[in-house]
Scaffold this motif. Structure first.
Motif, PDB file in Angstrom:
ATOM      1  N   THR A 292       3.508   9.112  22.171  1.00 17.39           N
ATOM      2  CA  THR A 292       2.786   8.262  23.130  1.00 17.39           C
ATOM      3  C   THR A 292       1.852   7.283  22.430  1.00 17.39           C
ATOM      4  O   THR A 292       1.403   6.311  23.046  1.00 17.39           O
ATOM      5  N   ARG A 293       1.552   7.513  21.164  1.00 16.37           N
ATOM      6  CA  ARG A 293       0.700   6.589  20.426  1.00 16.37           C
ATOM      7  C   ARG A 293       1.451   5.339  20.002  1.00 16.37           C
ATOM      8  O   ARG A 293       0.849   4.343  19.611  1.00 16.37           O
ATOM      9  N   TYR A 294       2.775   5.372  20.077  1.00 16.83           N
ATOM     10  CA  TYR A 294       3.570   4.278  19.543  1.00 16.83           C
ATOM     11  C   TYR A 294       4.492   3.604  20.556  1.00 16.83           C
ATOM     12  O   TYR A 294       4.933   2.482  20.336  1.00 16.83           O
ATOM     13  N   ILE A 295       4.811   4.297  21.633  1.00 16.98           N
ATOM     14  CA  ILE A 295       5.757   3.733  22.599  1.00 16.98           C
ATOM     15  C   ILE A 295       5.151   3.767  23.998  1.00 16.98           C
ATOM     16  O   ILE A 295       4.668   4.800  24.450  1.00 16.98           O
ATOM     17  N   LYS A 296       5.206   2.641  24.659  1.00 15.46           N
ATOM     18  CA  LYS A 296       4.785   2.558  26.051  1.00 15.46           C
ATOM     19  C   LYS A 296       6.017   2.347  26.916  1.00 15.46           C
ATOM     20  O   LYS A 296       6.861   1.499  26.619  1.00 15.46           O
ATOM     21  N   VAL A 297       6.139   3.130  27.961  1.00 12.60           N
ATOM     22  CA  VAL A 297       7.285   2.989  28.855  1.00 12.60           C
ATOM     23  C   VAL A 297       7.110   1.703  29.660  1.00 12.60           C
ATOM     24  O   VAL A 297       6.180   1.588  30.450  1.00 12.60           O
ATOM     25  N   GLY A 298       7.994   0.738  29.438  1.00 14.62           N
ATOM     26  CA  GLY A 298       7.863  -0.541  30.128  1.00 14.62           C
ATOM     27  C   GLY A 298       8.563  -0.571  31.476  1.00 14.62           C
ATOM     28  O   GLY A 298       8.152  -1.272  32.385  1.00 14.62           O
ATOM     29  N   ASN A 299       9.654   0.166  31.589  1.00 15.73           N
ATOM     30  CA  ASN A 299      10.442   0.162  32.817  1.00 15.73           C
ATOM     31  C   ASN A 299      10.830   1.602  33.142  1.00 15.73           C
ATOM     32  O   ASN A 299      11.805   2.127  32.624  1.00 15.73           O
ATOM     33  N   TRP A 300      10.043   2.216  34.015  1.00 17.52           N
ATOM     34  CA  TRP A 300      10.253   3.626  34.335  1.00 17.52           C
ATOM     35  C   TRP A 300      11.637   3.889  34.925  1.00 17.52           C
ATOM     36  O   TRP A 300      12.304   4.865  34.569  1.00 17.52           O
ATOM     37  N   ASP A 301      12.080   3.009  35.810  1.00 17.67           N
ATOM     38  CA  ASP A 301      13.366   3.232  36.468  1.00 17.67           C
ATOM     39  C   ASP A 301      14.528   3.103  35.495  1.00 17.67           C
ATOM     40  O   ASP A 301      15.554   3.775  35.640  1.00 17.67           O
ATOM     41  N   LYS A 302      14.372   2.235  34.482  1.00 21.07           N
ATOM     42  CA  LYS A 302      15.428   2.105  33.475  1.00 21.07           C
ATOM     43  C   LYS A 302      15.568   3.393  32.690  1.00 21.07           C
ATOM     44  O   LYS A 302      16.674   3.869  32.434  1.00 21.07           O
ATOM     45  N   TYR A 303      14.429   3.964  32.299  1.00 20.49           N
ATOM     46  CA  TYR A 303      14.453   5.235  31.571  1.00 20.49           C
ATOM     47  C   TYR A 303      15.096   6.321  32.437  1.00 20.49           C
ATOM     48  O   TYR A 303      15.926   7.094  31.966  1.00 20.49           O
ATOM     49  N   LEU A 304      14.665   6.392  33.686  1.00 23.46           N
ATOM     50  CA  LEU A 304      15.183   7.435  34.563  1.00 23.46           C
ATOM     51  C   LEU A 304      16.682   7.267  34.784  1.00 23.46           C
ATOM     52  O   LEU A 304      17.419   8.261  34.855  1.00 23.46           O
ATOM     53  N   SER A 305      17.143   6.020  34.869  1.00 21.47           N
ATOM     54  CA  SER A 305      18.567   5.781  35.102  1.00 21.47           C
ATOM     55  C   SER A 305      19.417   6.290  33.938  1.00 21.47           C
ATOM     56  O   SER A 305      20.560   6.723  34.132  1.00 21.47           O
ATOM     57  N   VAL A 306      18.868   6.230  32.718  1.00 19.36           N
ATOM     58  CA  VAL A 306      19.590   6.764  31.560  1.00 19.36           C
ATOM     59  C   VAL A 306      19.846   8.254  31.754  1.00 19.36           C
ATOM     60  O   VAL A 306      20.959   8.748  31.537  1.00 19.36           O
ATOM     61  N   TYR A 307      18.816   8.970  32.194  1.00 20.05           N
ATOM     62  CA  TYR A 307      18.965  10.416  32.366  1.00 20.05           C
ATOM     63  C   TYR A 307      19.751  10.770  33.625  1.00 20.05           C
ATOM     64  O   TYR A 307      20.367  11.834  33.685  1.00 20.05           O
ATOM     65  N   GLN A 308      19.759   9.879  34.602  1.00 18.33           N
ATOM     66  CA  GLN A 308      20.636  10.074  35.754  1.00 18.33           C
ATOM     67  C   GLN A 308      22.099   9.981  35.314  1.00 18.33           C
ATOM     68  O   GLN A 308      22.939  10.821  35.679  1.00 18.33           O
ATOM     69  N   ARG A 309      22.404   8.960  34.502  1.00 18.19           N
ATOM     70  CA  ARG A 309      23.773   8.796  34.007  1.00 18.19           C
ATOM     71  C   ARG A 309      24.165   9.935  33.086  1.00 18.19           C
ATOM     72  O   ARG A 309      25.312  10.419  33.124  1.00 18.19           O
ATOM     73  N   LEU A 310      23.217  10.383  32.258  1.00 19.64           N
ATOM     74  CA  LEU A 310      23.499  11.501  31.368  1.00 19.64           C
ATOM     75  C   LEU A 310      23.790  12.768  32.163  1.00 19.64           C
ATOM     76  O   LEU A 310      24.757  13.489  31.876  1.00 19.64           O
TER      77      LEU A 310
END
Length: 221
Positions: free
Chosen positions: A166-184
């Protein structure tokens, strides 16, 4: 990881330190004083010293001569190395789960893991999100039934490096991240072995690229 008898003073100390890290009480850079820990746990300093040595071997604790021990603060390079190693491990775990997609436990537990991710996404809290991702993958390792994968995943103590992430990466698009795990999740549950592996490999490559960026999220510097 060094094998320790259950209930031994060393095991007690190791689990205590890991739990403090999980709860966020011992963050990266936190000093670990042998005498204070020994008194709090009512064990010998030798047991604390051995616990610190074990966790140093796992990359969780840093031992500095003449200065003592502290929870290790990971830099970008170390996190990149971790995620490069995780790519192969995650790839194997999700593919095994997909191969066993006809099992009811796989169907139910992977679905439940995705539901937890969806709930955490609503809060839009970076730390909670990364910790939830860690739990998703912990579940795929468990469900794979492969004791070697599970052992190596346990050894990496993902709560520690997810907190550091969390010190290095900020989630810019929550739905994009979630969609990856939905597809997975869909790929695993439908038994698409190749697609499952490709999705997680591509996603972790993306994480590595984010870590390579020189501009970091200001709130986590």
């Amino acid at each position: 990881m060094v094998e320790m008898p259950l209930g031994s003073p060393v095991a007690l100390a190791v689990n205590f330190l890991l739990e403090k890290i999980r709860q966020g009480e011992f963050a990266g850079g936190h000093r670990l004083v042998e005498g204070d820990l020994a008194a709090e746990l009512d064990v010998s300093r030798g047991s604390i010293r051995e616990a610190l040595r074990i966790l140093a071997g796992d990359g969780v604790v840093e031992l500095i001569p003449h200065k003592g021990a502290s929870v290790k603060r990971l830099n970008e390079g170390e996190l990149i190395q971790i995620y490069e190693a995780l790519t192969g491990m995650h790839w194997a775990a999700v593919r095994i789960c997909a191969k066993r997609s006809d099992e009811q436990e796989i169907q139910e537990c992977i679905g439940a893991s995705l539901k937890r991710l969806s709930q955490v996404r609503m809060a839009e809290d970076h730390l909670s999100w990364f910790l939830a991702l860690g739990e998703y993958h912990r579940e795929t390792y468990r469900l794979s039934g492969n004791p070697i994968l599970k052992r190596e995943q346990d050894r990496m103590h993902n709560v520690h490096f997810h907190r550091e992430l969390t010190r290095y990466i900020k989630v810019g698009n929550w739905d994009k991240y979630l969609s990856v795990y939905q597809r997975l999740t869909d790929a695993i549950r439908t038994g698409d072995v190749k697609k499952s592996g490709n999705i997680i490999a591509d996603h972790l490559d993306h994480i590595v690229e984010l870590l390579r960026q020189t501009e970091k999220p200001a709130i986590f510097r």
